[in-house]
Every structure is written in structure tokens, then in C-alpha cells.
Design an enzyme around this catalytic site. Structure first.
Site, mmCIF file in Angstrom:
data_model
loop_
_atom_site.group_PDB
_atom_site.id
_atom_site.type_symbol
_atom_site.label_atom_id
_atom_site.label_comp_id
_atom_site.label_asym_id
_atom_site.label_seq_id
_atom_site.Cartn_x
_atom_site.Cartn_y
_atom_site.Cartn_z
ATOM 1 N N GLU A 1 -5.290 6.349 3.135
ATOM 2 C CA GLU A 1 -5.475 7.790 3.565
ATOM 3 C C GLU A 1 -5.034 9.123 2.157
ATOM 4 O O GLU A 1 -5.803 9.683 2.398
ATOM 5 C CB GLU A 1 -5.664 8.121 4.657
ATOM 6 N N GLN A 2 -3.602 9.379 2.393
ATOM 7 C CA GLN A 2 -3.283 10.371 0.984
ATOM 8 C C GLN A 2 -3.629 9.472 -0.110
ATOM 9 O O GLN A 2 -3.843 11.112 -0.562
ATOM 10 C CB GLN A 2 -1.508 9.831 1.630
ATOM 11 N N VAL B 1 -0.526 9.825 8.414
ATOM 12 C CA VAL B 1 -1.482 9.581 7.970
ATOM 13 C C VAL B 1 -1.147 8.207 6.779
ATOM 14 O O VAL B 1 -0.155 7.570 6.553
ATOM 15 C CB VAL B 1 -2.097 10.440 6.008
ATOM 16 N N SER B 2 -2.030 7.391 6.315
ATOM 17 C CA SER B 2 -2.009 5.633 5.769
ATOM 18 C C SER B 2 -1.646 6.077 4.591
ATOM 19 O O SER B 2 -1.809 7.105 3.577
ATOM 20 C CB SER B 2 -2.937 4.726 5.825
ATOM 21 N N THR B 3 -1.174 6.089 3.430
ATOM 22 C CA THR B 3 -1.342 5.250 1.831
ATOM 23 C C THR B 3 -2.072 5.457 1.287
ATOM 24 O O THR B 3 -2.707 6.391 0.531
ATOM 25 C CB THR B 3 -0.068 4.213 1.488
#
Length: 463
Positions: free
Chosen positions: A21-22, A17-19
Site C-alpha cells: 500500500e505504501q 500501512v502495508s509495504t
């Protein structure tokens, strides 16, 4: 690749998960782990390992967990990789085929549990290419949307993501002071001010607060975290007044200065440490002097400082081995007269700040810099002379800009009180009774650096 004829023994679960998206979607890592684990167990697979990239974009192949996964693939430890969706592995055609080349070389299959792909046919590979191209475009559009959301959150000073440091807590969407733990932060900065040592700060805090499970790096990050002065650092820029400050800004900046000066490790042979490490600069070339320890036995131990630019490249003519005892003697003679003059000059400027304007002086130094550059370009001066004068003019320019800033917004010098207090104390009579660490602590508390020439002439720059 759901139709696999090969018996799969070992599977790897890859979650990412990307920052961004998180921040927008919450803990999707946990959801991915749970779904993949359930699928693996229901299908009789043995889970070799879970590879988790938290805060990494699919457009970047330099992901720690992905790199470890591919290493294990190359060592033939894995038969199959499970992912929830293809975009967890890659969002670009080029990167996908770089990964696929490694998997194919070792006959490792990949499989999505929420999507169906078949790379064994031409139509299947075309479908994958189309989906990856669409995903790549969606990723770019999502990035733009997320950046827009982030900028709005930043503007509103809302907490986006990341761990909350000790002494602060989340209250709705904001960071506020945790009154029950703020004292830990205050103690950390006070201990470091007293000891000038991150390690000793860690030891003291760890003994008093074992429940925090501290280590050296956690304490270092605490001492350098700008949230404690209310500033949030982001890749979109710094946010002033993001949260209430726990530490005074001047105290924080002094801590950063001490951390920078103590960055170099002391020599194993130097039991007391160099008293003036990081404080002395060659008056000729401006380089920080390095330590040179000499000892036949404990009684004859001597500490010297040398201009490394001279010793390593001969680009400076300062060949002096500066004896630490002579430096101390000279500094003890010079400290009070120079400090007295510094305070007197500052008091005058502070009283007359409304009448002062540094514009002309700044312009004059900038003109000197321009002329210096012209002389060098025309090959009328040596590079050694150019660099020496350049550093001197740049130092003058920095000081003038600082003075102008204080004039414009009338910021009082919070260190001045400490300097005046130092001047009123007769520490010189007690100085020789101090340990080397205590001596260093005294000089670090008032001096930014000292320019010293081969004849031990000094110009002291106070903090």
C-alpha cells in the site's frame, strides 16, 4: 461504537500501512496520523500514544505496534482506540475477534472516524462480519493486483520502496550513483578489508563523516547491501543490474566471507583473538575447529583448537588439542608449495579452458554420492563414515561446478592476481614480528579454509 456512554480519558491512535500500500499510495501513514490527531483533539480526548505499523499486512496479527497496543490495553492504560477505517485494524473475521476479545475483557472501545459501526446490536455485528469478509476478499484481490504491479516494476528495474543507501540516489524512477557520496562506500569496504573489523570500520567512518550519524549496525548493513554490486533483493526474487555498481563483485564477496568468519565474538580472555578462528576444519568430520584458550599467566598463554564434534558428542575420533604455534609453523612450511601448485593448476586450466569439460567428472562424483547413500540406507556403513565421505564428495562437486562455470563463461579469477602477489613477497621472514591481528589479516586475505588432521597434515583451500 460511536455512541459511548463512558467518559474517555485516554485514547490510542492506531495507524497501519502495508509495504504494498505504501508503494502504491504514498505516505498514507502521515495522513492517518494527522486525521486521527485532529479528531482526538476536536473531541477533547487525551492522546496516550500513537501506535504505528509501517509495512505490515492487516492479515497478520504479529505487528509490533499492535502487540504493544494490546499490551497497554491489558495493563488498563487505554480507554479507547481510534482508527481511520476498520481495515486498518483487521481484514479478517477471525483476527478481528481475537483482538476484540482482549478489548472486551478490559472494557476498551474501538472507533473508526471515517466509518460508522455499532457492535451493540445483532444487526450491527452482522454488518461488521459482512464488511470484514468483503475486506478479506478485497485484500486477496488487491494483493494479486499489487504483486502484478510489483513484477512489472521489477521487470523494468524501477525503484519500488525502501530507504536509499548512502552512495546512491533516486533519479526519476531509477537508482543511480551519487557521485558526491560514493567515496564513503568505497572507503568502508577498503577499511574493512584492511582491518577485517566492522567496529573499526564504523569508528573510522564515524570520525570522518559524523554527519551520517552512523552506528555499528548501519555500517554492517552497508557492507552487506547487494545494491552496491547492482543487485536488488526482493521477495519476488533478485534483480541483476538493478542499478550501477559501486563495488567490484569479487571485493564484495570477499567482504561477505570475512564477515562470516568474524561472526563469532572473541573471548574476553583472548586479548589478541584466535589467529585461525573460522579457518580450520577437522579433516576427519569436516567441522570447524573451535578455540580453546589456556593461561596460567601472560607469559605462558597458549592457544589451542579442538574438534567440538568430538568433545561435545564423541561422534568424531579427533581428540587432538591443536597447538596454534605448531599450526603456524606447519602452515608457513606448506603455504608456498601448495599455493604455487594451485596457481600452476589454475593457469593450465585457464589456458586450456576450451578443451576442458567437467561433465564426466561431475557425473562421476554424483554417482559416488548415490552409491554412498545406497550403502548407508542398506546399513553397510556407519553414519560417521557416511557424513565424512558425503562432505568430501560434496566439496569436490562444488569445486567441479565452479570450474565448469568458469569454463562455460570464461570468468577470470580476480583473486589470482592477489595470490600471485602474495607468492612473490617474502613475508615469512617478517611474520614473527607481526601482531596477532596482522597475522590473522594475512591468512584471511588468501585462505578460505584449511583441512587439518590429528598429525597436522594440511590441505589448504585458497579464496
Amino acid at each position: 461504537m460511536n455512541d459511548v456512554t463512558k467518559t474517555v480519558e485516554e485514547v490510542a491512535l492506531y495507524v497501519r500501512v502495508s509495504t504494498e500500500e505504501q508503494a502504491l499510495n504514498g505516505d498514507s501513514l502521515r495522513t492517518q496520523r494527522e486525521e486521527l490527531t485532529k479528531y482526538a483533539l476536536n473531541n477533547g480526548f487525551h492522546i496516550f500514544g500513537i501506535y504505528e505499523d509501517d509495512g505490515y499486512s492487516a492479515t497478520n496479527l504479529k505487528r509490533p505496534a499492535l502487540e504493544k497496543l494490546l499490551q497497554d490495553v491489558q495493563q488498563n492504560k487505554i480507554n479507547r482506540i481510534l482508527i481511520t477505517k476498520l481495515d486498518r485494524l483487521s481484514r479478517g473475521v477471525r483476527n478481528y475477534y481475537k483482538i476484540l476479545d482482549i478489548l472486551d475483557d478490559h472494557e476498551v472501545y474501538w472507533q473508526t472516524i471515517f466509518e460508522k459501526y455499532d457492535s451493540s446490536t445483532a444487526n450491527g455485528r452482522l454488518h461488521i462480519n459482512i464488511m470484514l469478509s468483503v475486506a478479506e476478499n478485497e485484500s486477496a484481490q488487491t494483493g494479486e493486483r499489487i504483486r502484478s504491479v510489483f513484477k512489472t516494476k521489477i521487470k523494468n528495474k524501477e525503484l519500488i520502496s525502501g530507504k536509499i543507501p548512502v552512495g546512491l540516489k533516486r533519479q526519476e524512477k531509477k537508482l543511480v550513483i551519487d557521485e558526491d557520496k560514493k567515496q564513503i562506500v568505497i572507503e568502508a569496504f577498503n577499511i574493512h578489508k584492511e582491518t577485517t573489523s566492522v567496529y573499526q570500520t564504523f569508528q573510522s567512518l564515524n570520525l570522518k563523516y559524523p554527519e551520517l550519524n552512523l552506528n555499528y549496525m548501519r555500517v554492517y548493513r552497508l557492507l552487506t547491501n547487494k545494491l552496491y554490486i547492482g543487485i536488488k533483493e526482493t521477495k519476488y526474487g533478485n534483480i541483476e543490474d538493478f542499478c550501477p555498481a559501486i563495488i567490484d563483485r569479487t571485493a564484495f564477496e570477499n567482504t561477505q566471507r570475512l564477515l562470516k568468519k568474524n561472526a563469532r565474538k572473541k573471548s574476553a580472555n583472548n586479548s589478541g583473538g584466535y589467529i585461525f578462528q573460522g579457518l580450520l576444519r577437522c579433516a576427519e568430520c569436516g567441522y570447524i575447529l573451535g578455540g580453546k584458550f589456556y593461561s596460567k599467566n601472560i607469559e605462558s598463554s597458549k592457544y589451542y583448537y579442538i574438534c567440538k564434534r568430538h568433545h561435545l558428542s564423541l561422534k568424531c575420533s579427533c581428540a587432538t588439542n591443536f597447538n596454534e604455534l605448531k599450526i603456524e609453523e606447519k602452515l608457513l612450511q606448506e603455504i608456498k608449495p601448495q599455493l604455487d601448485k594451485y596457481i600452476s593448476d589454475y593457469d593450465y586450466k585457464e589456458k586450456n579452458f576450451k578443451k576442458m569439460d567437467m561433465t564426466k567428472e561431475i557425473s562421476s562424483v554424483e554417482n559416488k554420492l548415490a552409491k554412498l547413500k545406497d550403502l548407508y540406507v542398506r546399513d553397510l556403513i556407519r553414519i560417521e563414515d557416511y557424513e565424512k565421505d558425503y562432505r568430501e564428495y560434496l566439496q569436490q562437486l562444488t569445486e567441479l561446478h565452479e570450474q565448469q562455470k568458469k569454463i562455460e563463461i570464461n570468468i577470470p579469477d580476480n583473486n589470482l592476481k592477489a595470490l600471485k602477489s602474495f607468492l612473490s613477497n617474502d613475508f615469512i621472514s617478517e611474520y614473527n614480528n607481526f601482531s596477532r591481528i596482522q597475522k590473522r589479516r594475512i591468512w584471511l586475505s588468501i585462505i578460505d579454509h584449511v583441512n587439518i588432521d590429528k598429525d597436522y597434515n594440511m590441505k589448504i583451500f585458497f579464496i
